[in-house]
Design an enzyme around this catalytic site. Sequence first.
Site, mmCIF file in Angstrom:
data_model
loop_
_atom_site.group_PDB
_atom_site.id
_atom_site.type_symbol
_atom_site.label_atom_id
_atom_site.label_comp_id
_atom_site.label_asym_id
_atom_site.label_seq_id
_atom_site.Cartn_x
_atom_site.Cartn_y
_atom_site.Cartn_z
ATOM 1 C CG ASP A 1 -2.291 0.415 0.983
ATOM 2 O OD1 ASP A 1 -2.456 1.498 0.407
ATOM 3 O OD2 ASP A 1 -3.217 -0.320 1.348
ATOM 4 C CG ASP A 18 -4.747 5.338 0.935
ATOM 5 O OD1 ASP A 18 -5.601 4.459 1.105
ATOM 6 O OD2 ASP A 18 -4.735 6.417 1.558
ATOM 7 C CD GLU A 32 -9.077 4.167 -1.845
ATOM 8 O OE1 GLU A 32 -10.036 3.836 -1.152
ATOM 9 O OE2 GLU A 32 -8.142 4.882 -1.402
ATOM 10 C CG HIS A 83 -9.013 -1.835 4.154
ATOM 11 N ND1 HIS A 83 -8.709 -1.876 2.801
ATOM 12 C CD2 HIS A 83 -8.695 -0.593 4.574
ATOM 13 C CE1 HIS A 83 -8.224 -0.701 2.435
ATOM 14 N NE2 HIS A 83 -8.194 0.088 3.496
ATOM 15 C CG ASP A 84 -11.527 1.482 3.025
ATOM 16 O OD1 ASP A 84 -11.102 1.486 4.191
ATOM 17 O OD2 ASP A 84 -10.877 1.911 2.055
HETATM 18 C C1 GLC Z 1 -8.223 4.834 1.735
HETATM 19 C C2 GLC Z 1 -8.055 3.605 2.584
HETATM 20 C C3 GLC Z 1 -8.770 3.814 3.872
HETATM 21 C C4 GLC Z 1 -8.157 5.009 4.574
HETATM 22 C C5 GLC Z 1 -8.142 6.244 3.685
HETATM 23 C C6 GLC Z 1 -7.204 7.273 4.215
HETATM 24 O O1 GLC Z 1 -9.537 5.050 1.380
HETATM 25 O O2 GLC Z 1 -8.484 2.466 1.891
HETATM 26 O O3 GLC Z 1 -8.741 2.690 4.685
HETATM 27 O O4 GLC Z 1 -8.864 5.300 5.743
HETATM 28 O O5 GLC Z 1 -7.691 5.944 2.388
HETATM 29 O O6 GLC Z 1 -5.876 6.851 4.096
#
Ligand code: GLC
Length: 557
Positions: free
Chosen positions: A95, A199, A253, A326-327
């Site tokens: 990540d 991320d 992402e 995980h979200d």
């Molecule tokens: C992304 C991650 C999430 C995190 C956010 C801030 O969306 O997947 O888990 O809280 O970024 O880093």
Amino acid sequence: MDYKRMSFYQVYPRSYCDSNGDGIGDIKGIISKLDYIASLGVNGIWFSPLYCSPNADYGYDISNYRDINPEYGTMEDFYELIEQMHKRNLKCIMDLVINHTSSQHEWFIKSRQSKDNPYRDYYFWRKGRGKNGLLPPNNWTSFFTGSAWKYDELTKEWYLHLFDDYQPDLNYDNPRVIEEVEDILTYWLDKGVDGFRCDVITILNKTKGLPNGKGKLVLVGKEHYVDNVDMKSILARLKRDCLDKYDTYTVGESVLITVDKALRYIDEKDKVLDTIFAFDHMNADNVGGIRQLPAKFNLNILKKANQRWQNGLYGKAWNTNYLENHDQARIVGRYCSIATEQLRVKGAKMLANVMLFLSGTPYIYQGQEIGMTSMPNMSYDQHKDTDYFRSYQLLKKIFGRKTALAKLSVLNRDNARTPMQWNAEPQAGFSINHQTWLPVNPNYLTVNVESQLDDGDSILNYYKQLIALRVDTDEMIFGTYTLLNIGGRKLYAYLREYNGKRLLVMSNFTDKQYSMRVPKCLRNCNSHLLISNYQDSPIQLTDCVLRPYESIVYRLI
Ligand code: GLC
Ligand code: CA
């Protein structure tokens, strides 16, 4: 990297396997499960952050990018992990969290000290508005709700944080910041890392002057940081200076992304990322893409989202497919019912069909392959996620305490972060410590890996079959996608076609029987059954009654 043929597995390290009995998953635990992961047939693992973190957002707030969180192990353990992965032909995707650091990162600690230190400009520090500067510099809100600004007494200025206030945003207008990030990328690539899941990667660039945003309450300001003008050139630079020097793969992402905007980053003619994670298909059971506001599942939203992405990228760029991470609360129970054990199993396999037969690189989140479900009846105090607590503050004001808690219980992120369920032993075999960092879902007695390993009809073995099938079924990988305009909110049917070969994927999205009439355009086809989540589905395509969540794939000849 040949990512089009590959499948990935996501590990959330804190909840995978605890080797030393402290109730927290760790690297040695992961290593002990690599044979299991390889047995799924996947080609790589994306790890949620393993770096040092004070855990305000469990690893998504990094205090040292160059070391491993001691809770998870040492750098030696990490070397061992990579070596053991590569032996099993598993790629290692780390990540990369570079929109923000932890407030405990040494850059931020120095940055805070004074207005004129060399690190001040690594972040966004601004004077407040109003009398005495006691109002935030602008009206932007955090993704975790509330203002995106935090006042700091020491220098009497505010800093920007689009997530938690322990996650200050880095300032990419400062050339030093991107140089630092390049060093970090190279550091991990030199250690043998094969790529990055980047991320919230498309919000790094903020409009100069940080003007007020439109809207109210949530996502205020987004037009000033989502897919901003200089975003692509930042990524182009990381690609040119670091990634292209190695054989890598990236998946970014991309919050609030649309197909057109995605093409800016991933169009094969001129890409700065290999693939992205989009969100549209995850919003079939919430209001306006906001996970704090659950709604009844609507299949049409899922169909439309897939239609846009599958057709919009076809031949130009490459999709990814996921239903969990995980979200996201567990998909089983969201897009299908878990009222009975039978429905859970059928629904989980149906969703596996729907996802694995789409065009794009699949990502399977730990526990998805055994049909894990969201944690029931979790009390307020059992929660760990900052997003949960921050969102509660806002929802409480709008809906009152009870409704706020009820709404948050449905789609909150802790739901998917409970320990992996390995077997029917205490703590599901995740840890010998009965105080695990998040509670174990009580259904581990029935929902666990061990009970599914030798059951040919299990969800686990169904996933393995699909992953294996994809490897040498070119229609699954390269085929066009055509949505069949039938079934409304109940039936989802689509075709994949490649080199004259066709597949029909047909899924009953209800927990009841559904009478299916073969659409006219397919009436004269010969067909034979490729795979189904019921043992005795018709071997040829015919008018039939689909049973609850029955999902059948036919090869059309
Ligand atoms: C992304 C991650 C999430 C995190 C956010 C801030 O969306 O997947 O888990 O809280 O970024 O880093
Ligand atoms: Ca541990």
